[in-house]
Design an enzyme around this catalytic site. Sequence first.
Site, PDB file in Angstrom:
ATOM      1  N   PRO A  93      48.991  14.761  11.811  1.00  0.00           N
ATOM      2  CA  PRO A  93      50.228  15.153  11.505  1.00  0.00           C
ATOM      3  C   PRO A  93      50.718  15.757  12.737  1.00  0.00           C
ATOM      4  O   PRO A  93      49.079  17.174  13.056  1.00  0.00           O
ATOM      5  CB  PRO A  93      50.189  16.469  10.070  1.00  0.00           C
ATOM      6  CG  PRO A  93      48.160  16.348  10.343  1.00  0.00           C
ATOM      7  CD  PRO A  93      48.518  14.808  10.593  1.00  0.00           C
ATOM      8  N   GLY A 145      53.293  19.431  14.034  1.00  0.00           N
ATOM      9  CA  GLY A 145      54.510  20.364  13.288  1.00  0.00           C
ATOM     10  C   GLY A 145      55.760  20.148  14.935  1.00  0.00           C
ATOM     11  O   GLY A 145      55.150  19.865  15.861  1.00  0.00           O
ATOM     12  N   SER A 174      53.599  16.418   9.058  1.00  0.00           N
ATOM     13  CA  SER A 174      53.256  18.186   9.192  1.00  0.00           C
ATOM     14  C   SER A 174      54.357  19.065   8.347  1.00  0.00           C
ATOM     15  O   SER A 174      55.329  18.232   7.959  1.00  0.00           O
ATOM     16  CB  SER A 174      53.295  18.756  10.884  1.00  0.00           C
ATOM     17  OG  SER A 174      53.329  20.227  10.349  1.00  0.00           O
ATOM     18  N   GLN A 190      50.750  16.607   4.785  1.00  0.00           N
ATOM     19  CA  GLN A 190      49.946  18.009   5.451  1.00  0.00           C
ATOM     20  C   GLN A 190      50.782  19.234   4.810  1.00  0.00           C
ATOM     21  O   GLN A 190      52.111  19.287   5.110  1.00  0.00           O
ATOM     22  CB  GLN A 190      49.445  17.490   7.175  1.00  0.00           C
ATOM     23  CG  GLN A 190      48.616  18.950   7.404  1.00  0.00           C
ATOM     24  CD  GLN A 190      49.726  20.424   7.722  1.00  0.00           C
ATOM     25  OE1 GLN A 190      50.625  20.326   8.038  1.00  0.00           O
ATOM     26  NE2 GLN A 190      49.026  21.421   7.705  1.00  0.00           N
ATOM     27  N   TYR A 224      50.098  23.487   4.615  1.00  0.00           N
ATOM     28  CA  TYR A 224      50.177  25.052   5.358  1.00  0.00           C
ATOM     29  C   TYR A 224      50.270  25.431   4.234  1.00  0.00           C
ATOM     30  O   TYR A 224      52.028  25.781   3.973  1.00  0.00           O
ATOM     31  CB  TYR A 224      50.646  24.885   6.350  1.00  0.00           C
ATOM     32  CG  TYR A 224      50.033  25.170   7.667  1.00  0.00           C
ATOM     33  CD1 TYR A 224      48.770  24.858   7.993  1.00  0.00           C
ATOM     34  CD2 TYR A 224      50.457  24.064   9.161  1.00  0.00           C
ATOM     35  CE1 TYR A 224      47.940  24.415   9.164  1.00  0.00           C
ATOM     36  CE2 TYR A 224      50.130  23.985   9.872  1.00  0.00           C
ATOM     37  CZ  TYR A 224      48.661  23.670  10.276  1.00  0.00           C
ATOM     38  OH  TYR A 224      48.762  23.543  11.192  1.00  0.00           O
ATOM     39  N   THR A 254      44.778  21.371   5.257  1.00  0.00           N
ATOM     40  CA  THR A 254      44.359  21.660   6.457  1.00  0.00           C
ATOM     41  C   THR A 254      43.555  23.081   6.425  1.00  0.00           C
ATOM     42  O   THR A 254      43.876  24.416   5.934  1.00  0.00           O
ATOM     43  CB  THR A 254      45.291  22.284   8.078  1.00  0.00           C
ATOM     44  OG1 THR A 254      46.291  20.847   8.232  1.00  0.00           O
ATOM     45  CG2 THR A 254      44.523  22.574   8.912  1.00  0.00           C
ATOM     46  N   ARG A 280      45.536  30.288  22.665  1.00  0.00           N
ATOM     47  CA  ARG A 280      45.986  29.197  23.031  1.00  0.00           C
ATOM     48  C   ARG A 280      46.581  29.509  24.937  1.00  0.00           C
ATOM     49  O   ARG A 280      47.953  30.241  24.419  1.00  0.00           O
ATOM     50  CB  ARG A 280      47.207  28.560  22.342  1.00  0.00           C
ATOM     51  CG  ARG A 280      46.378  28.140  21.305  1.00  0.00           C
ATOM     52  CD  ARG A 280      47.478  27.447  20.249  1.00  0.00           C
ATOM     53  NE  ARG A 280      47.608  26.627  19.060  1.00  0.00           N
ATOM     54  CZ  ARG A 280      48.008  26.003  18.384  1.00  0.00           C
ATOM     55  NH1 ARG A 280      48.863  26.045  18.032  1.00  0.00           N
ATOM     56  NH2 ARG A 280      47.308  25.999  17.321  1.00  0.00           N
ATOM     57  N   LYS A 330      41.467  18.835   5.423  1.00  0.00           N
ATOM     58  CA  LYS A 330      41.793  18.372   7.467  1.00  0.00           C
ATOM     59  C   LYS A 330      40.692  19.695   7.895  1.00  0.00           C
ATOM     60  O   LYS A 330      41.453  20.821   7.682  1.00  0.00           O
ATOM     61  CB  LYS A 330      42.911  18.094   7.690  1.00  0.00           C
ATOM     62  CG  LYS A 330      42.711  18.200   9.036  1.00  0.00           C
ATOM     63  CD  LYS A 330      44.703  17.564   9.264  1.00  0.00           C
ATOM     64  CE  LYS A 330      44.566  17.058  10.343  1.00  0.00           C
ATOM     65  NZ  LYS A 330      44.869  18.666  11.380  1.00  0.00           N
ATOM     66  N   SER A 381      37.238  17.025  11.653  1.00  0.00           N
ATOM     67  CA  SER A 381      38.604  17.469  12.448  1.00  0.00           C
ATOM     68  C   SER A 381      38.297  19.116  13.156  1.00  0.00           C
ATOM     69  O   SER A 381      37.825  20.127  12.183  1.00  0.00           O
ATOM     70  CB  SER A 381      39.807  17.382  11.977  1.00  0.00           C
ATOM     71  OG  SER A 381      41.498  17.873  12.750  1.00  0.00           O
ATOM     72  N   HIS A 435      41.180  20.199  14.631  1.00  0.00           N
ATOM     73  CA  HIS A 435      42.457  20.350  15.173  1.00  0.00           C
ATOM     74  C   HIS A 435      42.707  19.945  16.804  1.00  0.00           C
ATOM     75  O   HIS A 435      43.396  20.519  17.657  1.00  0.00           O
ATOM     76  CB  HIS A 435      42.639  22.245  14.891  1.00  0.00           C
ATOM     77  CG  HIS A 435      44.053  21.996  14.194  1.00  0.00           C
ATOM     78  ND1 HIS A 435      44.615  22.320  12.950  1.00  0.00           N
ATOM     79  CD2 HIS A 435      45.536  21.941  15.527  1.00  0.00           C
ATOM     80  CE1 HIS A 435      46.164  22.802  13.042  1.00  0.00           C
ATOM     81  NE2 HIS A 435      46.221  22.689  13.937  1.00  0.00           N
ATOM     82  N   ARG A 472      42.682  23.161  19.221  1.00  0.00           N
ATOM     83  CA  ARG A 472      44.017  24.335  19.271  1.00  0.00           C
ATOM     84  C   ARG A 472      43.646  25.259  18.375  1.00  0.00           C
ATOM     85  O   ARG A 472      44.234  25.754  18.742  1.00  0.00           O
ATOM     86  CB  ARG A 472      44.775  23.701  18.998  1.00  0.00           C
ATOM     87  CG  ARG A 472      45.186  21.775  19.861  1.00  0.00           C
ATOM     88  CD  ARG A 472      45.951  21.330  19.018  1.00  0.00           C
ATOM     89  NE  ARG A 472      47.801  22.044  18.969  1.00  0.00           N
ATOM     90  CZ  ARG A 472      48.344  21.757  20.116  1.00  0.00           C
ATOM     91  NH1 ARG A 472      47.663  21.285  21.250  1.00  0.00           N
ATOM     92  NH2 ARG A 472      49.743  22.506  20.326  1.00  0.00           N
ATOM     93  N   GLY A 512      46.264  12.310  17.827  1.00  0.00           N
ATOM     94  CA  GLY A 512      47.259  13.675  17.861  1.00  0.00           C
ATOM     95  C   GLY A 512      48.077  13.080  19.330  1.00  0.00           C
ATOM     96  O   GLY A 512      49.469  12.161  19.149  1.00  0.00           O
TER      97      GLY A 512
HETATM   98  C1  FMN Z   1      51.304  19.345  19.153  1.00  0.00           C
HETATM   99  C2  FMN Z   1      50.715  19.309  17.924  1.00  0.00           C
HETATM  100  C3  FMN Z   1      50.944  20.095  17.393  1.00  0.00           C
HETATM  101  C4  FMN Z   1      49.767  19.820  15.723  1.00  0.00           C
HETATM  102  N1  FMN Z   1      50.571  19.898  14.236  1.00  0.00           N
HETATM  103  C5  FMN Z   1      49.382  20.017  12.975  1.00  0.00           C
HETATM  104  C6  FMN Z   1      50.085  20.596  12.671  1.00  0.00           C
HETATM  105  O1  FMN Z   1      51.005  21.177  11.905  1.00  0.00           O
HETATM  106  N2  FMN Z   1      49.518  20.360  10.485  1.00  0.00           N
HETATM  107  C7  FMN Z   1      47.605  19.989  11.288  1.00  0.00           C
HETATM  108  O2  FMN Z   1      47.372  19.874  10.344  1.00  0.00           O
HETATM  109  N3  FMN Z   1      47.347  19.733  12.884  1.00  0.00           N
HETATM  110  C8  FMN Z   1      48.116  19.226  13.564  1.00  0.00           C
HETATM  111  N4  FMN Z   1      47.848  19.165  14.883  1.00  0.00           N
HETATM  112  C9  FMN Z   1      46.894  18.735  15.421  1.00  0.00           C
HETATM  113  C10 FMN Z   1      46.695  17.175  14.893  1.00  0.00           C
HETATM  114  O3  FMN Z   1      47.411  16.796  13.519  1.00  0.00           O
HETATM  115  C11 FMN Z   1      45.022  17.059  15.296  1.00  0.00           C
HETATM  116  O4  FMN Z   1      44.438  16.865  14.353  1.00  0.00           O
HETATM  117  C12 FMN Z   1      44.470  16.909  16.084  1.00  0.00           C
HETATM  118  O5  FMN Z   1      45.749  16.757  17.946  1.00  0.00           O
HETATM  119  C13 FMN Z   1      43.863  15.265  17.045  1.00  0.00           C
HETATM  120  O6  FMN Z   1      43.529  15.508  17.780  1.00  0.00           O
HETATM  121  P1  FMN Z   1      44.584  15.142  19.848  1.00  0.00           P
HETATM  122  O7  FMN Z   1      45.335  15.472  19.864  1.00  0.00           O
HETATM  123  O8  FMN Z   1      43.447  14.795  20.417  1.00  0.00           O
HETATM  124  O9  FMN Z   1      44.150  12.968  19.639  1.00  0.00           O
HETATM  125  C14 FMN Z   1      48.754  19.751  15.959  1.00  0.00           C
HETATM  126  C15 FMN Z   1      48.301  18.853  16.758  1.00  0.00           C
HETATM  127  C16 FMN Z   1      49.309  18.853  18.550  1.00  0.00           C
HETATM  128  C17 FMN Z   1      49.156  17.965  19.783  1.00  0.00           C
END
Ligand code: FMN
Length: 407
Positions: free
Chosen positions: A124, A126, A153, A174, A176, A202, A211, A278, A300, A302, A305, A356
Amino acid sequence: MTTDIARRISRRRFLEYVRQSPLFAPLAAAAGLSGRAGAAEPVIGDPVEAINVFDFMPPAQKKLSAAHWAYLMTGVDDNRTVEANSEGFRLFQIRPRGFVNVETVDTSVELYGTRLESPIVLAPVGHQRAFHPEAELAVARAAREKGHQVMLSTFSSVHVREVAEAHGAPLWFQLYPTSEWSVTEQVLRRAEDAGCPVVALTIDAPAGSNRETLRRLGNRDKNPQCGACHRPGAERFVAGHPTFAGIDYSRVRSGLRSITLELVERVRRATKMKIVAKGVMTAEDAELCVKEGLDGIVVSNHGGRQAESLLSTIEALPEVTATVNGKIPVLIDGGFRRGTDVFKALAIGADAICIGRPYLWGLSAFGQAGVERVLELLQAELVTTMKQSGANSLDMITSAYVKRRSA
Ligand SMILES: Cc1cc2nc3c(=O)[nH]c(=O)nc-3n(C[C@H](O)[C@H](O)[C@H](O)COP(=O)(O)O)c2cc1C
């Protein structure tokens, strides 16, 4: 000098500049580039030219504003968790077997009552309209075309019902939660009505995140046009998001950050969807998930992030799969960029993996065609790795196929 040579030289200068920039290390780490092949030069102009997923980074960066590129790539603080996710894969080596017929390879896996053609799921993410006008619709169509599951998301730029239609198969949703439970309940109902059989809660964002890459490049005060999409204050969490459209969210003050077991229980009472946590990174939390009757786990952080100095997800995976011991499905994400990464996670006991940033590079650069090519490349690498390792189905990929380096 021909235009082509001029283009190559200016690209080389650009790369030199990027390498010297203090932003490069974090961005390279976010890309999962440290110690990896990297992207093609010159920048590819067509998805078919890509030979690995990194080839989508330069054209994606070219298409996006600095702020949206930073949103895509950012980690937190010194980006150590992002780096760890990528570096973690180096710690595990594959133990290939011979004497196996690998003429055909089956990558399908049964999860939540559905047989998925591939264990590579789209995580997911966003606000995908920041990356491409077709946003989640392009992603869902690509996933449909290539046979992959999508997790949508809460902050999708398109309504869950429309994305489900574009995917042509049920999505996983997913969640929130918000500070207002009745709003969360309605969001859950909306996802269920759209046919989602699974909701991923999540749990890894209990606080705001620092960030820095995003803060440096995405300073909204300096970009007044950002106000067209971004809302200030409490409005920011709900207003303008299709997930909340038509729901009375006037009493929402913020997102609900602390995900407690009481909240899990409330979600369980409010929905028939299978509930997946998650953001699990430890055996202790994995044990709780099993004990509390959750239906799955996504290991995970995230994508690095949220919190700094975490273990890579691939290093956290062994304690989770050992604890869960097959009782519920375990998925994982964070830094997956190669078929070998996927294979290693499957060998350590994951049932599926999520990506992601790689599919976002494809989306940003070329829309649906870019996402399709990213999926095609990763799937092809997985198939090659399975053949080279002597495993012709996912069931065969056991812990015997991987070894952790001692140092
Ligand atoms: C731009 C961006 C937005 C994201 N938004 C969400 C989100 O809305 N909800 C969530 O659970 N994870 C979010 N994530 C985390 C991803 O679901 C995932 O855990 C992560 O991107 C995996 O790592 P990778 O980018 O190295 O593949 C986001 C990641 C990115 C890069």
